[in-house]
Design an enzyme around this catalytic site. Structure first.
Site, PDB file in Angstrom:
ATOM      1  N   ARG A  94       0.727  -1.413  -0.080  1.00  0.00           N
ATOM      2  CA  ARG A  94       0.019  -0.023   0.139  1.00  0.00           C
ATOM      3  C   ARG A  94       0.871   1.408   0.161  1.00  0.00           C
ATOM      4  O   ARG A  94       0.282   2.120  -0.239  1.00  0.00           O
ATOM      5  CB  ARG A  94      -1.146  -0.093   1.331  1.00  0.00           C
ATOM      6  CG  ARG A  94      -2.080  -0.655   0.749  1.00  0.00           C
ATOM      7  CD  ARG A  94      -3.052  -0.700   2.017  1.00  0.00           C
ATOM      8  NE  ARG A  94      -2.794  -1.745   3.031  1.00  0.00           N
ATOM      9  CZ  ARG A  94      -3.215  -1.715   4.367  1.00  0.00           C
ATOM     10  NH1 ARG A  94      -3.989  -0.740   4.560  1.00  0.00           N
ATOM     11  NH2 ARG A  94      -2.642  -2.432   5.295  1.00  0.00           N
ATOM     12  N   GLY A 133       1.406 -15.625   8.197  1.00  0.00           N
ATOM     13  CA  GLY A 133       0.544 -14.819   9.232  1.00  0.00           C
ATOM     14  C   GLY A 133       1.558 -14.283  10.607  1.00  0.00           C
ATOM     15  O   GLY A 133       3.054 -14.877  10.678  1.00  0.00           O
ATOM     16  N   TYR A 173       5.633  -4.457  16.202  1.00  0.00           N
ATOM     17  CA  TYR A 173       5.449  -4.079  14.727  1.00  0.00           C
ATOM     18  C   TYR A 173       6.411  -3.127  14.125  1.00  0.00           C
ATOM     19  O   TYR A 173       6.467  -1.919  14.668  1.00  0.00           O
ATOM     20  CB  TYR A 173       4.067  -3.857  14.257  1.00  0.00           C
ATOM     21  CG  TYR A 173       3.019  -4.763  14.542  1.00  0.00           C
ATOM     22  CD1 TYR A 173       3.277  -6.157  14.947  1.00  0.00           C
ATOM     23  CD2 TYR A 173       1.672  -4.657  14.029  1.00  0.00           C
ATOM     24  CE1 TYR A 173       2.083  -7.089  15.291  1.00  0.00           C
ATOM     25  CE2 TYR A 173       0.582  -5.490  14.349  1.00  0.00           C
ATOM     26  CZ  TYR A 173       1.153  -6.825  14.655  1.00  0.00           C
ATOM     27  OH  TYR A 173       0.165  -7.756  14.868  1.00  0.00           O
ATOM     28  N   GLY A 212      -8.411  -7.014  14.939  1.00  0.00           N
ATOM     29  CA  GLY A 212      -8.936  -8.060  15.943  1.00  0.00           C
ATOM     30  C   GLY A 212      -9.701  -7.659  17.214  1.00  0.00           C
ATOM     31  O   GLY A 212      -9.074  -6.593  17.713  1.00  0.00           O
TER      32      GLY A 212
HETATM   33  C1  UD1 Z   1      -2.665  -8.011  13.249  1.00  0.00           C
HETATM   34  C2  UD1 Z   1      -3.581  -8.728  14.270  1.00  0.00           C
HETATM   35  C3  UD1 Z   1      -4.877  -8.011  14.784  1.00  0.00           C
HETATM   36  C4  UD1 Z   1      -4.570  -6.691  14.922  1.00  0.00           C
HETATM   37  C5  UD1 Z   1      -3.853  -5.952  14.019  1.00  0.00           C
HETATM   38  C6  UD1 Z   1      -3.324  -4.596  14.371  1.00  0.00           C
HETATM   39  C7  UD1 Z   1      -3.095 -11.095  14.099  1.00  0.00           C
HETATM   40  C8  UD1 Z   1      -3.796 -12.456  13.394  1.00  0.00           C
HETATM   41  N1  UD1 Z   1      -3.949 -10.041  13.858  1.00  0.00           N
HETATM   42  O1  UD1 Z   1      -3.577  -7.837  12.203  1.00  0.00           O
HETATM   43  O2  UD1 Z   1      -5.582  -8.814  15.793  1.00  0.00           O
HETATM   44  O3  UD1 Z   1      -5.878  -6.019  15.349  1.00  0.00           O
HETATM   45  O4  UD1 Z   1      -2.540  -6.655  13.649  1.00  0.00           O
HETATM   46  O5  UD1 Z   1      -2.743  -3.884  13.407  1.00  0.00           O
HETATM   47  O6  UD1 Z   1      -2.105 -11.150  14.534  1.00  0.00           O
HETATM   48  N2  UD1 Z   1       3.552  -9.746   9.551  1.00  0.00           N
HETATM   49  C9  UD1 Z   1       4.887 -10.448   9.382  1.00  0.00           C
HETATM   50  N3  UD1 Z   1       4.422 -11.606   8.905  1.00  0.00           N
HETATM   51  C10 UD1 Z   1       3.416 -12.027   8.329  1.00  0.00           C
HETATM   52  C11 UD1 Z   1       2.230 -11.170   8.885  1.00  0.00           C
HETATM   53  C12 UD1 Z   1       2.642 -10.056   9.228  1.00  0.00           C
HETATM   54  O7  UD1 Z   1       6.015  -9.991   9.490  1.00  0.00           O
HETATM   55  O8  UD1 Z   1       3.263 -13.417   7.898  1.00  0.00           O
HETATM   56  C13 UD1 Z   1       3.839  -8.337  10.152  1.00  0.00           C
HETATM   57  C14 UD1 Z   1       3.334  -7.196   9.183  1.00  0.00           C
HETATM   58  O9  UD1 Z   1       4.602  -6.780   8.543  1.00  0.00           O
HETATM   59  C15 UD1 Z   1       2.830  -6.017  10.165  1.00  0.00           C
HETATM   60  C16 UD1 Z   1       2.235  -6.943  11.385  1.00  0.00           C
HETATM   61  O10 UD1 Z   1       3.058  -8.153  11.072  1.00  0.00           O
HETATM   62  O11 UD1 Z   1       3.987  -5.519  10.781  1.00  0.00           O
HETATM   63  C17 UD1 Z   1       0.973  -6.946  11.463  1.00  0.00           C
HETATM   64  O12 UD1 Z   1       0.538  -7.662  10.284  1.00  0.00           O
HETATM   65  P1  UD1 Z   1      -0.935  -7.163   9.434  1.00  0.00           P
HETATM   66  O13 UD1 Z   1      -1.098  -8.025   8.195  1.00  0.00           O
HETATM   67  O14 UD1 Z   1      -0.852  -5.681   9.382  1.00  0.00           O
HETATM   68  O15 UD1 Z   1      -1.982  -7.367  10.628  1.00  0.00           O
HETATM   69  P2  UD1 Z   1      -3.078  -8.254  10.544  1.00  0.00           P
HETATM   70  O16 UD1 Z   1      -2.632  -9.579  10.475  1.00  0.00           O
HETATM   71  O17 UD1 Z   1      -4.029  -7.911   9.749  1.00  0.00           O
END
Ligand code: UD1
Ligand code: CA
Length: 450
Positions: free
Chosen positions: A15, A78, A99, A136
């Site tokens: 994005r 995930g 994060y 979440g």
């Molecule tokens: C996640 C949370 C959600 C929360 C939200 C806040 C989970 C399953 N969900 O959502 O409850 O409200 O964050 O923003 O945890 N990332 C990785 N590897 C992956 C996936 C993600 O490094 O495989 C990192 C992303 O770069 C990011 C963070 O983890 O910095 C969160 O990922 P993102 O996809 O933004 O959040 P959600 O999984 O949608």
């Protein structure tokens, strides 16, 4: 208590629509990931592990000076899967998950979250949002955190919950490995959710709690350039507040930008639209006019920088008077009470006490003594097309307006150089040096229009 901080930075960040990896986009002049690494070390973490997916070499190069451990997550399956890539390094009592795209979380907030581990095994940082879409949801059962339900998995009743998971989480380091091993991807997104640990903790008799963060700005993510700009404003607002509390008057705290570290004395006044980059130090009583850009420089006590000045890699002595429209470049060292006026450029130049370069001049590769006056439009011709040469002007010299000083060249003590001189040889001390022929007046008629 030993602590590992796991920083999730594997998301692709599409994005942002950028060739630059998302977590390298700067806030306050520093990459987002840099802010989070800083916070981790501020917490005295024993280990800091960055989980990366894309542009690994670029990230490692950017933070080569930081003692962090890099863990690759080749496929983004995930948040739970991401933490799993780091867990072999997390042999500590506590593990904190941050994060990289949530750059503004404060160390104090992290400490509050970690402190919750005194009574619990999982502590999730939550926040109340007016628009919780996408996050979440925090499902509470009294004081206990019962579950985190991802937006896409939530029922209509759960979607009505406005308390959401920020994603930041503190975990019992001894139990983490077993929980991660039990995660599955049977959910709406087919991902391994870190948040499922809350439910797993409940089944093995561990406790989970949610700690509310009352500042939503602090836990806001920066996924696109709109959110990045919002984070920038929050950061700048914080910087401005810190400066004002330290004794700086900001004529408008909404119109100052600090992209680096600004160290300040007291009773400094900064007018609107000034930008400070890199490491800048301002002494007591410094006054900075509107629209100045100051980078990697030190400004001495009581100096006045008038509007529209650009200062980089310079030292400005006490009570010096700069601008308006001055350009001080790297290696400029101005002694106390010196004066650099409008449309003057200096580079690798030392200017002595009380010396003045008031108008329209270039002074580069120069040593200028004390109480020297350099007239308007004087140029040090420092470059012969291949090499740079030095101009040395001794104390008390006077350089007439419109002079060219062809370096290497020296002007002696108390020497006077006449206006319009092109100096190719040294000018002796105490004498007047002129290089132009005698003035002539000829009978001559200006052409007239046909
Ligand atoms: C996640 C949370 C959600 C929360 C939200 C806040 C989970 C399953 N969900 O959502 O409850 O409200 O964050 O923003 O945890 N990332 C990785 N590897 C992956 C996936 C993600 O490094 O495989 C990192 C992303 O770069 C990011 C963070 O983890 O910095 C969160 O990922 P993102 O996809 O933004 O959040 P959600 O999984 O949608
Ligand atoms: Ca996701």
């Amino acid at each position: 208590m030993s602590l590992s901080v796991v920083i999730l930075a594997a998301g692709q960040g599409t994005r942002m629509r950028s060739a630059l990896p998302k977590v390298l986009h700067p806030v306050g002049g520093k990459p987002m990931l840099g802010h989070v690494i800083n916070t981790a070390f501020e917490l005295d973490a024993d280990k800091v592990i960055v989980v990366y997916g894309h542009a690994g070499e670029r990230l490692k190069a950017e933070f080569s000076g930081e003692p962090v451990i890099w863990a690759e997550q080749a496929e983004q399956l995930g948040t739970g899967h991401a933490v799993k890539q780091a867990v072999e390094h997390c042999d500590t009592d506590q593990v904190l998950v941050l994060y990289a795209d949530v750059p503004l979380v404060r160390a104090s907030t992290c400490r509050t979250l970690l402190a919750a581990l005194d009574q619990a095994d999982v502590a999730v940082l939550s926040v109340e949002l007016d628009h919780p879409t996408g996050y979440g949801r925090i499902q509470r059962d009294g004081d206990r955190l019962a579950a985190i339900v991802e937006h896409k998995d939530a029922s209509v009743e759960q979607l009505a919950i406005s308390e959401v998971n920020t994603g930041l989480m503190a975990l019992n380091g001894q139990k983490l490995n077993a929980w991660l091993a039990q995660l599955n991807n049977n959910n709406a997104q087919g991902e391994y959710y870190l948040t499922d640990i809350v439910g797993l903790a409940d089944t093995d008799g561990s406790t989970a709690v949610a700690v509310v963060c009352d500042d939503a700005d602090e836990v806001a993510g920066a996924n696109d350039r709109v959110q990045l700009a919002a984070a920038e404003r929050v950061w700048q607002h914080r910087q401005a507040e810190t400066l004002m509390r330290a004794g700086v008057t900001l004529l408008d705290p909404a119109r100052v930008d600090v992209r680096g570290t600004l160290s300040v004395g007291q009773d400094i006044e900064v007018d609107v639209n000034c930008v400070f980059e890199g490491d800048v130090t301002l002494g007591d009583d410094v006054r900075i006019g509107a629209n100045c850009v100051i980078k990697d420089s030190r400004i001495g006590k009581g100096a006045v920088i008038k509007p529209f000045s650009h200062i980089e890699g310079a030292y400005v002595g006490a009570k010096a008077d700069i601008g308006p429209y001055a350009r001080l470049r790297e290696g400029t060292e101005l002694a106390p009470q010196s004066k650099i006026g409008n449309f003057v450029e200096t580079k690798k130049a030392t200017i002595g006490v009380g010396s003045k370069v008031n108008h329209l001049s270039y002074v580069g590769d120069a040593e200028v003594g004390d109480n020297v006056n350099i007239g308007a439009g004087t140029i040090t011709c420092n470059y012969d097309g291949a090499n740079k040469h030095k101009t040395i002007i001794a104390d008390g010299a006077f350089i007439g307006s419109g002079s060219n000083l062809v370096a290497p060249v020296q002007v002696g003590k108390n020497a006077t150089v006449g206006a319009g001189t092109t100096l190719r040889k040294d000018a002796p001390e105490e004498q007047l040096t002129l290089t132009k022929g005698r003035q002539q007046s000829l009978d001559w008629l200006r052409p007239t229009k046909n």
